[in-house]
Design an enzyme around this catalytic site. Structure first.
Site, PDB file in Angstrom:
ATOM      1  N   ARG A  13       0.816  -1.223  -0.029  1.00 16.30           N
ATOM      2  CA  ARG A  13      -0.034  -0.058  -0.062  1.00 16.30           C
ATOM      3  C   ARG A  13       0.926   1.305   0.039  1.00 16.30           C
ATOM      4  O   ARG A  13       0.831   2.374  -0.677  1.00 16.30           O
ATOM      5  CB  ARG A  13      -1.015  -0.125   1.200  1.00 16.30           C
ATOM      6  CG  ARG A  13      -1.895   1.074   1.438  1.00 16.30           C
ATOM      7  CD  ARG A  13      -3.178   0.771   0.808  1.00 16.30           C
ATOM      8  NE  ARG A  13      -3.948   2.136   0.560  1.00 16.30           N
ATOM      9  CZ  ARG A  13      -5.105   1.947   0.594  1.00 16.30           C
ATOM     10  NH1 ARG A  13      -5.759   0.672   0.235  1.00 16.30           N
ATOM     11  NH2 ARG A  13      -6.193   2.946   0.585  1.00 16.30           N
TER      12      ARG A  13
ATOM     13  N   LEU B 213      -6.769   7.877   0.790  1.00 13.14           N
ATOM     14  CA  LEU B 213      -5.432   8.432   0.491  1.00 13.14           C
ATOM     15  C   LEU B 213      -4.599   8.334   1.595  1.00 13.14           C
ATOM     16  O   LEU B 213      -5.020   8.713   2.648  1.00 13.14           O
ATOM     17  CB  LEU B 213      -5.382   9.730  -0.180  1.00 13.14           C
ATOM     18  CG  LEU B 213      -6.200   9.777  -1.625  1.00 13.14           C
ATOM     19  CD1 LEU B 213      -6.623  11.183  -2.176  1.00 13.14           C
ATOM     20  CD2 LEU B 213      -5.440   9.337  -2.871  1.00 13.14           C
TER      21      LEU B 213
ATOM     22  N   ASN C 265     -13.379  15.857  -0.105  1.00  9.82           N
ATOM     23  CA  ASN C 265     -13.761  14.543  -0.247  1.00  9.82           C
ATOM     24  C   ASN C 265     -15.433  14.772  -0.569  1.00  9.82           C
ATOM     25  O   ASN C 265     -16.045  15.646   0.524  1.00  9.82           O
ATOM     26  CB  ASN C 265     -13.421  13.471   0.660  1.00  9.82           C
ATOM     27  CG  ASN C 265     -13.867  12.044   0.400  1.00  9.82           C
ATOM     28  OD1 ASN C 265     -14.313  11.809  -0.520  1.00  9.82           O
ATOM     29  ND2 ASN C 265     -13.686  11.094   1.355  1.00  9.82           N
TER      30      ASN C 265
ATOM     31  N   HIS D 156     -19.313  12.685   0.241  1.00 10.04           N
ATOM     32  CA  HIS D 156     -19.860  11.632   0.777  1.00 10.04           C
ATOM     33  C   HIS D 156     -21.245  11.743   0.767  1.00 10.04           C
ATOM     34  O   HIS D 156     -21.839  12.706   1.399  1.00 10.04           O
ATOM     35  CB  HIS D 156     -19.329  11.446   2.348  1.00 10.04           C
ATOM     36  CG  HIS D 156     -20.015  10.242   2.870  1.00 10.04           C
ATOM     37  ND1 HIS D 156     -19.403   8.931   2.807  1.00 10.04           N
ATOM     38  CD2 HIS D 156     -20.785   9.926   4.028  1.00 10.04           C
ATOM     39  CE1 HIS D 156     -19.975   8.010   3.427  1.00 10.04           C
ATOM     40  NE2 HIS D 156     -20.744   8.673   4.128  1.00 10.04           N
TER      41      HIS D 156
ATOM     42  N   ASP E 133      -8.869  13.362   5.744  1.00 10.21           N
ATOM     43  CA  ASP E 133      -7.546  12.949   6.931  1.00 10.21           C
ATOM     44  C   ASP E 133      -7.572  11.686   6.696  1.00 10.21           C
ATOM     45  O   ASP E 133      -8.066  10.955   5.587  1.00 10.21           O
ATOM     46  CB  ASP E 133      -7.941  13.571   7.955  1.00 10.21           C
ATOM     47  CG  ASP E 133      -9.157  13.042   8.898  1.00 10.21           C
ATOM     48  OD1 ASP E 133      -9.582  11.998   8.397  1.00 10.21           O
ATOM     49  OD2 ASP E 133      -9.543  13.429  10.036  1.00 10.21           O
TER      50      ASP E 133
END
Ligand code: GRF
Length: 211
Positions: free
Chosen positions: A70, A98, A110, A112, A144
């Site tokens: 990762r 990220l 982001n 949602h 975050d």
């Protein structure tokens, strides 16, 4: 506290890319204040990438499965993003968290499809429906390292109707979500923003705090 501004956007997608399309459409007007300079994805063959290509916006793909760890993928996607020198990275239906190489280098926004902090994660619409809420909505937040835990920038409410299933409710939310994302990114680009703890303010506020 400094006021960040966002003219150059790198948008990350994993699917249909209707939020991306809304940003592409809005940024066709120079007065919007931001433009999409590249689109990245974690998979090939998605409509989101086709939308970018049709708009003559460069694309890149970094697949997690192509890397041994990762951490290597985190570094690779951060390098691809950095090559386009974004002021703001927009994760718009990007189904990966990220890592620090990106989060430490750029502000990441982001979106949602639920009213955070309720119903975070990959199944926000399904979870809200299962809980029986009568009002849900969408949230635009700064990312975050957690799952949908970053400081909230903007939210909008959407009613849940009696016959909704997950697909119908998600489509109703996405109409509002696209509008909220476009409005929020545009305001951040034109007016700048500040973050103090969990509080995000768009615009250059005077009133005690220096910016
Ligand atoms: C959006 O509702 C986003 O919040 C969620 O997936 C959807 C992506 O839609 N994570 P699209 O790819 O922008 O059409």
């Amino acid at each position: 506290m400094c006021v960040s501004k966002a003219g150059r956007l790198v948008v990350l997608v994993s699917g249909s890319g209707t939020n991306l399309q809304a940003l592409l459409d809005a940024s066709a007007d120079p007065s919007y204040g931001a433009r999409v300079v590249a689109v990245g994805a974690d998979r090939e063959g998605i409509e989101g990438l086709d939308r970018a290509t049709r708009a003559n916006v460069p694309t890149f793909v970094e697949k997690l499965g192509d890397y041994a760890t990762r951490a290597e993928w985190d570094a690779a996607i951060a390098a691809k993003i950095a090559a386009y020198e974004p002021d703001l990275v927009v994760s718009a239906g990007f189904m990966k968290i990220l890592g620090t190489p990106t989060l430490d280098a750029f502000p990441v926004l982001n979106t949602h499809p639920a009213l955070l902090p309720s119903f975070p994660g990959a199944h926000g619409v399904r979870d809200a429906l299962a809980h029986g809420v009568k009002v849900t909505g969408c949230t635009v937040m700064l990312a975050d390292e957690g799952v949908d835990t970053g400081p909230i920038v903007a939210q909008a409410a959407v009613p849940v109707l009696a016959d909704d299933d997950e697909a119908v409710l998600h489509e109703r939310i996405k109409v509002v979500e696209r509008r909220l994302l476009v409005e929020t990114v545009g305001r951040m680009a034109r007016e700048g923003w500040t973050v103090s703890g969990r509080t995000v303010r768009i615009g250059n506020h005077t009133g005690g705090e220096s910016t």
